[in-house]
Enzyme design. Structure first.
Site, mmCIF file in Angstrom:
data_model
loop_
_atom_site.group_PDB
_atom_site.id
_atom_site.type_symbol
_atom_site.label_atom_id
_atom_site.label_comp_id
_atom_site.label_asym_id
_atom_site.label_seq_id
_atom_site.Cartn_x
_atom_site.Cartn_y
_atom_site.Cartn_z
ATOM 1 N N ASN A 210 0.844 -1.194 0.000
ATOM 2 C CA ASN A 210 0.000 0.000 0.000
ATOM 3 C C ASN A 210 0.878 1.243 0.000
ATOM 4 O O ASN A 210 2.103 1.150 0.033
ATOM 5 C CB ASN A 210 -0.961 -0.022 1.201
ATOM 6 C CG ASN A 210 -0.195 -0.067 2.508
ATOM 7 O OD1 ASN A 210 0.526 0.864 2.843
ATOM 8 N ND2 ASN A 210 -0.333 -1.167 3.250
ATOM 9 N N LYS A 289 9.193 -17.001 -10.360
ATOM 10 C CA LYS A 289 8.362 -15.918 -10.906
ATOM 11 C C LYS A 289 7.147 -16.519 -11.622
ATOM 12 O O LYS A 289 7.291 -17.443 -12.438
ATOM 13 C CB LYS A 289 9.215 -15.104 -11.890
ATOM 14 C CG LYS A 289 8.511 -13.893 -12.411
ATOM 15 C CD LYS A 289 9.411 -13.095 -13.339
ATOM 16 C CE LYS A 289 8.570 -12.081 -14.076
ATOM 17 N NZ LYS A 289 9.248 -11.515 -15.221
ATOM 18 N N PRO A 306 -2.230 -11.967 10.596
ATOM 19 C CA PRO A 306 -2.491 -11.799 12.033
ATOM 20 C C PRO A 306 -2.657 -10.317 12.344
ATOM 21 O O PRO A 306 -2.039 -9.466 11.690
ATOM 22 C CB PRO A 306 -1.213 -12.337 12.685
ATOM 23 C CG PRO A 306 -0.171 -12.263 11.627
ATOM 24 C CD PRO A 306 -0.881 -12.430 10.313
ATOM 25 N N ASP A 307 -3.502 -10.009 13.315
ATOM 26 C CA ASP A 307 -3.649 -8.610 13.728
ATOM 27 C C ASP A 307 -2.582 -8.334 14.789
ATOM 28 O O ASP A 307 -2.666 -8.827 15.921
ATOM 29 C CB ASP A 307 -5.065 -8.355 14.265
ATOM 30 C CG ASP A 307 -5.323 -6.865 14.400
ATOM 31 O OD1 ASP A 307 -4.487 -6.165 15.022
ATOM 32 O OD2 ASP A 307 -6.338 -6.384 13.875
ATOM 33 N N ILE A 308 -1.585 -7.538 14.418
ATOM 34 C CA ILE A 308 -0.419 -7.342 15.292
ATOM 35 C C ILE A 308 -0.814 -6.611 16.568
ATOM 36 O O ILE A 308 -0.530 -7.061 17.682
ATOM 37 C CB ILE A 308 0.685 -6.564 14.540
ATOM 38 C CG1 ILE A 308 1.112 -7.365 13.313
ATOM 39 C CG2 ILE A 308 1.877 -6.272 15.456
ATOM 40 C CD1 ILE A 308 1.918 -6.588 12.303
ATOM 41 N N VAL A 309 -1.506 -5.471 16.401
ATOM 42 C CA VAL A 309 -1.806 -4.662 17.586
ATOM 43 C C VAL A 309 -2.774 -5.391 18.523
ATOM 44 O O VAL A 309 -2.656 -5.312 19.751
ATOM 45 C CB VAL A 309 -2.298 -3.245 17.183
ATOM 46 C CG1 VAL A 309 -3.716 -3.233 16.666
ATOM 47 C CG2 VAL A 309 -2.137 -2.270 18.332
ATOM 48 N N PHE A 324 -4.089 2.995 15.289
ATOM 49 C CA PHE A 324 -4.583 4.043 14.388
ATOM 50 C C PHE A 324 -5.798 3.495 13.644
ATOM 51 O O PHE A 324 -5.891 2.292 13.407
ATOM 52 C CB PHE A 324 -3.509 4.421 13.364
ATOM 53 C CG PHE A 324 -2.562 5.475 13.877
ATOM 54 C CD1 PHE A 324 -2.656 6.778 13.438
ATOM 55 C CD2 PHE A 324 -1.572 5.155 14.796
ATOM 56 C CE1 PHE A 324 -1.792 7.759 13.904
ATOM 57 C CE2 PHE A 324 -0.692 6.119 15.253
ATOM 58 C CZ PHE A 324 -0.811 7.425 14.811
ATOM 59 N N LYS A 342 -10.124 -4.548 19.369
ATOM 60 C CA LYS A 342 -8.703 -4.888 19.438
ATOM 61 C C LYS A 342 -8.156 -4.775 20.866
ATOM 62 O O LYS A 342 -6.986 -5.037 21.094
ATOM 63 C CB LYS A 342 -7.900 -3.988 18.493
ATOM 64 C CG LYS A 342 -8.302 -4.165 17.021
ATOM 65 C CD LYS A 342 -7.355 -3.422 16.089
ATOM 66 C CE LYS A 342 -7.854 -3.477 14.651
ATOM 67 N NZ LYS A 342 -6.790 -3.789 13.698
HETATM 68 O O1 C5P Z 1 -8.135 -3.045 11.283
HETATM 69 P P1 C5P Z 1 -7.371 -1.891 10.771
HETATM 70 O O2 C5P Z 1 -6.305 -2.261 9.791
HETATM 71 O O3 C5P Z 1 -8.180 -0.759 10.269
HETATM 72 O O4 C5P Z 1 -6.681 -1.332 12.103
HETATM 73 C C1 C5P Z 1 -5.700 -0.359 12.071
HETATM 74 C C2 C5P Z 1 -4.828 -0.481 13.274
HETATM 75 O O5 C5P Z 1 -4.476 -1.822 13.528
HETATM 76 C C3 C5P Z 1 -3.503 0.227 13.041
HETATM 77 O O6 C5P Z 1 -3.038 0.661 14.297
HETATM 78 C C4 C5P Z 1 -2.641 -0.873 12.466
HETATM 79 O O7 C5P Z 1 -1.263 -0.618 12.651
HETATM 80 C C5 C5P Z 1 -3.098 -2.062 13.268
HETATM 81 N N1 C5P Z 1 -3.043 -3.349 12.540
HETATM 82 C C6 C5P Z 1 -2.161 -4.324 12.966
HETATM 83 N N2 C5P Z 1 -2.137 -5.530 12.338
HETATM 84 C C7 C5P Z 1 -2.953 -5.791 11.293
HETATM 85 C C8 C5P Z 1 -3.852 -4.807 10.864
HETATM 86 C C9 C5P Z 1 -3.881 -3.584 11.497
HETATM 87 O O8 C5P Z 1 -1.404 -4.079 13.909
HETATM 88 N N3 C5P Z 1 -2.917 -6.963 10.696
#
Ligand code: C5P
Length: 401
Positions: A210, A289, A306-309, A324, A342
């Site tokens: 992105n 490739k 995975p959702d890191i935060v 954010f 979250k």
């Molecule tokens: O769910 P969304 O992407 O809108 O959430 C944004 C927040 O979650 C940001 O703080 C982003 O850095 C964090 N995030 C994350 N891991 C992901 C997706 C989003 O830490 N896979």
């Protein structure tokens, strides 16, 4: 140099050939985010014009103590109160003598007498004048009263002499000025910040990513360092340099960002997720490739990242966790939903449908949401916003303890 952001600097210029460098000094102070109001002594105006300083500082130059018009605007007492720092560069031998004896015989010395702000001088004079016992006694007296001296440097002088008395270079003076503002409100704290985009590989040469520039996360890292924190910056690929004194950990994919974020998380007091993490990644990375085939449509299979935060916020012990929310509509509602889902302590929401702020821009406007409060921070440079955000985060973190 974020410590100078929004700081009010009264720049005093006294008479000396080094006054020509005060133009560059003004430009650098402004560039570092400070507001600058210049006071010139009469002899300073023999070396450089007030108009130059007015153009560079963006404010009228103050010259006279008994100027009815100026006093009606910002007079000497207002200037003294307005200042967060009085910086005099160049400070001539005569100016030092007048300050040392507590005189208030012109606007600059009067402001120095009237201000509660710290006063710093960058002396500039001929080496023999600097060595003179009178000047040395004045310097000692000023230092004993808490006035700081930046320099002078040693080297070749405008008059052809060599020795001590050169004014420090504008860059050095700005650095010393910034050091006067170390806030220290995060001293001893460790902060992890994720920043930039992630890249999710399809094959050895292609990826999904992105447009995140990383500017907001990097600005937060710089502001956190300047507030005294130890900062680990976990960054996806970006084109900006890392701030000084941060530990930079470069990653590419969301999975790499997750493992860098959760490694030794027990050290972490505050976690700020400013990265634009790809929500999905290809289910498999092709070893070679991917070749163009005869088919018109190609299907990609993606799997959720995975959702890191959220992972960090769910860990134990949990750091104070900030996310954010970049949204294009119904910004505050979506952001509040994310705060809950979250398990965050704070969420910083911004409207990315606006083209003047956000993703790749240098500016942003955000709303900071906690479970109790909502606070709007109006449009400002990402650097200025970062300083405000770190102040807010530090205050909320302390309140949570
Ligand atoms: O769910 P969304 O992407 O809108 O959430 C944004 C927040 O979650 C940001 O703080 C982003 O850095 C964090 N995030 C994350 N891991 C992901 C997706 C989003 O830490 N896979």
């Amino acid at each position: 140099m974020q410590r100078l952001t929004n700081k009010h600097i009264v720049l005093g210029i006294s008479g000396g050939i080094a006054a020509y460098k005060s133009a560059e000094l003004t430009r650098l102070l402004k560039g570092a985010g400070a507001e600058v109001r210049v006071i010139m002594t009469p002899s300073a105006t023999e070396f450089i014009t007030p108009l130059t300083l007015q153009a560079l500082s963006g404010n009228p130059v103050h010259q006279h103590l008994l100027d009815a018009e100026a006093e009606a605007g910002m007079g000497h007492i207002e200037l003294a109160k307005w200042a967060d720092l009085v910086l005099i560069a160049p400070a001539s031998a005569n100016l030092m003598a007048r300050l040392s004896s507590g005189q208030g015989d012109d606007l600059l010395t009067t402001v120095c007498l009237a201000t509660d702000a710290p006063i710093c001088l960058a002396p500039a004079m001929n080496q023999a004048m600097w060595r003179d016992t009178g000047t040395q006694a004045n310097a000692e007296n000023l230092i004993s009263r808490g006035i700081k001296l930046f320099g002078p440097g040693v080297g070749e002088q405008a008059c052809g002499d060599t020795g001590p008395g050169r004014m420090l270079e504008p860059e050095e003076i700005v650095m010393h000025a910034a050091n006067q503002f170390e806030t220290g409100n995060l001293t001893g704290k460790t902060i992890y910040i994720t920043a930039g985009p992630t890249r999710e590989a399809l094959d050895p040469v292609r990826y999904i990513s992105n447009h995140s520039s990383g500017k907001m996360g990097y600005a937060l890292a710089e502001a956190a360092v300047e507030a005294g924190a130890k900062v680990k910056l976990i960054s996806g690929p970006v084109n900006i340099p890392a701030p000084e004194r941060v530990e930079l950990i470069k990653v590419e994919s969301a999975e790499q960002m997750l493992s860098a974020s959760t490694e030794s998380l027990s050290d972490c007091d505050i976690f700020i997720a400013a990265a634009a993490v790809a929500d999905y990644r290809p289910t498999a990375v092709s070893e070679h490739k991917i070749k163009k085939g005869s088919e018109e449509i190609m299907e990609l299979h993606l799997v959720k990242n995975p959702d890191i935060v959220a992972t960090v916020a769910g860990s134990s012990p949990k750091p104070f966790t900030i996310g954010f929310a970049a949204e294009t509509k119904d910004v505050l509602n979506y952001a509040r939903g994310k705060l809950e889902r979250k398990g965050l302590d704070l969420i910083i929401a911004n409207d990315v449908s606006r083209t003047d702020i956000g993703f790749n821009s240098d500016e942003n406007a955000v709303t900071v949401i906690s479970r109790q409060d909502t606070l709007e921070l109006p449009q400002a440079s990402k650097r200025q916003l970062a300083v405000r955000l770190i102040e807010l985060i530090a205050a909320q973190y302390k309140a949570s303890k």
